[in-house]
Design a protein around this motif. Structure first.
Motif, PDB file in Angstrom:
ATOM      1  N   GLY A 119       0.807  -1.204   0.000  1.00 37.67           N
ATOM      2  CA  GLY A 119       0.000   0.000   0.000  1.00 37.67           C
ATOM      3  C   GLY A 119       0.840   1.253   0.000  1.00 37.67           C
ATOM      4  N   PRO A 120       0.215   2.397   0.268  1.00 32.77           N
ATOM      5  CA  PRO A 120       0.877   3.692   0.096  1.00 32.77           C
ATOM      6  C   PRO A 120       1.695   4.168   1.295  1.00 32.77           C
ATOM      7  N   VAL A 121       1.682   3.419   2.404  1.00 32.58           N
ATOM      8  CA  VAL A 121       2.375   3.869   3.606  1.00 32.58           C
ATOM      9  C   VAL A 121       3.714   3.142   3.707  1.00 32.58           C
ATOM     10  N   PHE A 122       4.746   3.741   3.150  1.00 31.40           N
ATOM     11  CA  PHE A 122       6.085   3.138   3.151  1.00 31.40           C
ATOM     12  C   PHE A 122       6.048   1.705   2.608  1.00 31.40           C
ATOM     13  N   GLY A 123       5.217   1.494   1.616  1.00 31.07           N
ATOM     14  CA  GLY A 123       5.123   0.181   0.988  1.00 31.07           C
ATOM     15  C   GLY A 123       4.118  -0.751   1.632  1.00 31.07           C
ATOM     16  N   ASN A 124       3.393  -0.290   2.648  1.00 30.59           N
ATOM     17  CA  ASN A 124       2.399  -1.133   3.325  1.00 30.59           C
ATOM     18  C   ASN A 124       1.033  -0.460   3.261  1.00 30.59           C
ATOM     19  N   GLN A 125       0.001  -1.208   3.662  1.00 30.14           N
ATOM     20  CA  GLN A 125      -1.365  -0.719   3.566  1.00 30.14           C
ATOM     21  C   GLN A 125      -1.644   0.435   4.522  1.00 30.14           C
TER      22      GLN A 125
END
Length: 331
Positions: A119-125
């Motif tokens: 996802g968009p948060v440092f590569g996480n959801q």
């Protein structure tokens, strides 16, 4: 007679040692640890760590992203953690060709309900459930100049809070500290400790085996049964984001019978704060500034001030009258 003093000294030494784990092998939980040569990493059924995206596993490091634009990568422990008290030591390195303020975006260490959800948060959801520790190397909020980047900060979320990229997570940040961690000649370290409702983050950026406090927050509730992971992302700017090791230690802590009887897997991630994280400012101690004055607070403040003026006036009048009477006696 010598037995009691010796037992007392032994107890004190044990308590001091428990203050920050020294990496005792007997407390190391290998099923939750990522170490060279990274055996057990992969997509096989027996693997204890799985990775995604641009992640590259070598014999010396796990590179979450290369120094290239628009890359995302992560690595996750496949075994849920059922320890009530733990400490995670992370050895990492962030480096690249970008000059000052021309690099990004950073690394995130996760303890969350779900794993491998890009996802968009440092590569996480986004809207994650659990704990996140961000090593943020790029400033998005150009108005928040009271925080110096790179900046390390923690967020606890029950899934209801979106991550605010524009403000670098400031609205939900629990505490943090600035730390010059890029392009070091040596590796850098951080320790995340959770014990008896207290979250403590220590850092070592000088490779001197000396921990410095970054975050210390009480009233934190985290369940068991969540997963550890690490992720990183680059955008228009980039860096190499490397994980060298993640070592998980069990803390030997006694709990009350009531605490032991709880189903810790059902606990909702939360933080009991007297003040709102939205009023957080850059403070290495993790303290919070006072919340804005409401109407009632203003009214009470004015009332107290008025009463103070009245009392001072009465006291002043009495003192003046006494002095007048005393002066009359002398004349």
């Amino acid at each position: 007679d010598l037995v009691r003093p010796l037992l007392f000294l032994l107890l004190r030494f044990t308590l001091v040692q428990c203050d920050i784990t020294d990496g005792n092998a007997e407390h190391l939980k290998r099923e939750h640890s990522l170490m060279k040569p990274y055996q057990g990493v992969g997509s096989s059924p027996s693997s204890q760590w799985d990775f995604w995206g641009s992640t590259l596993v070598t014999s010396s490091y796990v590179r979450l992203t290369p120094d290239e634009r628009s890359r995302q990568g992560s690595i996750w422990n496949t075994v849920p953690v059922y320890l009530k008290d733990w400490e995670m030591h992370v050895q990492y390195k962030i480096h690249g060709s970008g000059k000052k303020n021309l690099h990004g975006d950073g690394i995130a260490i996760w303890y969350t309900k779900e794993r491998l959800h890009p996802g968009p948060v440092f590569g996480n959801q986004d809207h994650f459930v659990g704990l996140a520790l961000f090593v943020d190397t790029f400033r998005n909020d150009l108005h928040g100049m009271d925080r110096s980047f790179p900046y390390i900060y923690a967020i606890v979320n029950n899934g209801s809070l979106p991550y605010d990229h524009g403000n670098d997570g400031r609205n939900s940040e629990l505490g943090g500290c600035s730390s010059e961690i890029r392009n070091k000649d040596h590796d850098t370290y951080l320790a995340i400790r959770y014990s008896k409702g207290r979250l403590t983050v220590m850092i070592d950026i000088d490779d001197k085996n000396e921990w410095k406090e970054c975050i210390d927050i009480g009233g934190v509730r985290l369940p068991t049964g969540y997963y550890f992971g690490a992720s990183a992302a680059t955008g228009d700017l980039s860096d190499n984001h490397d994980i060298i090791s993640m070592k998980m230690y069990q803390l030997m802590v006694e709990h009350t019978p009531d605490e032991d009887s709880l189903d810790w897997t059902k606990i909702e991630p939360s933080v009991s704060l007297l003040k709102s994280p939205k009023d957080n400012i850059d403070d290495p101690t993790g303290n919070f500034r006072s919340t804005p004055l409401t109407g009632w607070k203003v009214f009470l403040l004015l009332l107290c001030a008025l009463l103070g003026i009245v009392v001072c006036g009465v006291v002043g009048a009495v003192v003046f009258q006494k002095r007048q009477e005393r002066n009359r006696r002398f004349y």
